[in-house]
Design a protein around this motif. Structure first.
Motif, PDB file in Angstrom:
ATOM      1  N   LEU A  21     -14.389 -74.135 -46.799  1.00 25.63           N
ATOM      2  CA  LEU A  21     -14.358 -74.600 -45.589  1.00 25.63           C
ATOM      3  C   LEU A  21     -13.266 -74.134 -44.604  1.00 25.63           C
ATOM      4  O   LEU A  21     -13.384 -73.953 -43.292  1.00 25.63           O
ATOM      5  N   TYR A  22     -12.010 -74.187 -45.223  1.00 27.19           N
ATOM      6  CA  TYR A  22     -10.921 -73.792 -44.372  1.00 27.19           C
ATOM      7  C   TYR A  22     -10.989 -72.310 -43.677  1.00 27.19           C
ATOM      8  O   TYR A  22     -10.848 -71.886 -42.410  1.00 27.19           O
ATOM      9  N   MET A  23     -11.428 -71.487 -44.747  1.00 30.39           N
ATOM     10  CA  MET A  23     -11.319 -70.067 -44.491  1.00 30.39           C
ATOM     11  C   MET A  23     -12.519 -69.785 -43.383  1.00 30.39           C
ATOM     12  O   MET A  23     -12.552 -68.920 -42.432  1.00 30.39           O
ATOM     13  N   THR A  32      -9.619 -64.226 -35.441  1.00 27.80           N
ATOM     14  CA  THR A  32     -10.172 -63.276 -34.346  1.00 27.80           C
ATOM     15  C   THR A  32      -9.575 -63.844 -32.978  1.00 27.80           C
ATOM     16  O   THR A  32      -9.763 -62.861 -32.083  1.00 27.80           O
ATOM     17  N   HIS A  33      -9.642 -65.137 -32.777  1.00 26.12           N
ATOM     18  CA  HIS A  33      -9.054 -65.263 -31.223  1.00 26.12           C
ATOM     19  C   HIS A  33      -7.715 -65.346 -31.161  1.00 26.12           C
ATOM     20  O   HIS A  33      -7.075 -64.887 -30.014  1.00 26.12           O
ATOM     21  N   SER A  42     -13.624 -61.562 -39.980  1.00 23.67           N
ATOM     22  CA  SER A  42     -14.931 -61.523 -40.525  1.00 23.67           C
ATOM     23  C   SER A  42     -14.735 -61.557 -42.121  1.00 23.67           C
ATOM     24  O   SER A  42     -15.730 -62.110 -42.762  1.00 23.67           O
ATOM     25  N   PHE A  43     -13.764 -60.797 -42.649  1.00 22.94           N
ATOM     26  CA  PHE A  43     -13.731 -60.836 -43.989  1.00 22.94           C
ATOM     27  C   PHE A  43     -13.353 -62.099 -44.476  1.00 22.94           C
ATOM     28  O   PHE A  43     -13.895 -62.645 -45.626  1.00 22.94           O
ATOM     29  N   ALA A  44     -12.682 -63.077 -43.895  1.00 24.70           N
ATOM     30  CA  ALA A  44     -12.179 -64.248 -44.279  1.00 24.70           C
ATOM     31  C   ALA A  44     -13.540 -65.250 -44.059  1.00 24.70           C
ATOM     32  O   ALA A  44     -13.434 -65.984 -45.178  1.00 24.70           O
ATOM     33  N   LYS A  45     -14.269 -64.929 -43.441  1.00 33.32           N
ATOM     34  CA  LYS A  45     -15.376 -65.835 -43.126  1.00 33.32           C
ATOM     35  C   LYS A  45     -16.379 -65.351 -44.336  1.00 33.32           C
ATOM     36  O   LYS A  45     -17.016 -66.247 -44.894  1.00 33.32           O
ATOM     37  N   ILE A  46     -16.469 -64.308 -44.732  1.00 37.96           N
ATOM     38  CA  ILE A  46     -17.576 -63.644 -45.819  1.00 37.96           C
ATOM     39  C   ILE A  46     -16.919 -64.455 -47.168  1.00 37.96           C
ATOM     40  O   ILE A  46     -17.422 -64.925 -47.988  1.00 37.96           O
ATOM     41  N   VAL A  47     -15.439 -64.329 -47.266  1.00 39.27           N
ATOM     42  CA  VAL A  47     -15.160 -65.008 -48.618  1.00 39.27           C
ATOM     43  C   VAL A  47     -15.078 -66.402 -48.499  1.00 39.27           C
ATOM     44  O   VAL A  47     -15.337 -67.001 -49.517  1.00 39.27           O
ATOM     45  N   GLY A  48     -14.954 -67.108 -47.531  1.00 36.39           N
ATOM     46  CA  GLY A  48     -15.377 -68.615 -47.292  1.00 36.39           C
ATOM     47  C   GLY A  48     -16.438 -69.060 -47.609  1.00 36.39           C
ATOM     48  O   GLY A  48     -16.708 -69.804 -48.348  1.00 36.39           O
TER      49      GLY A  48
END
Length: 64
Positions: A21-23, A32-33, A42-48
């Motif tokens: 959830l944190y990632m 990103t921002h 985007s990689f952190a979102k996929i791993v999350g």
């Protein structure tokens, strides 16, 4: 099946869910921002999302 069930402790599953959830919601948006690192975000979102999926699978295995 018992060995797989023993590998998923409720504490491990909750920590994995928290990390996921944190990632997904905090780290990826910060990358990103704030830092303008779109690929890393985007990689952190996929791993999350992977962490969240594994923790849900862990909940299912514990509940069996």
């Amino acid at each position: 099946m018992r060995m797989i069930r023993d590998m998923f402790s409720i504490y491990i599953v909750l920590v994995m869910l928290g990390i996921g959830l944190y990632m997904v919601f905090i780290q990826s948006t910060d990358l990103t921002h704030a830092a303008r690192l779109n690929k890393e975000g985007s990689f952190a979102k996929i791993v999350g999302w992977f962490y969240i999926a594994v923790s849900i699978i862990g909940f299912v295995i514990i509940g069996m």
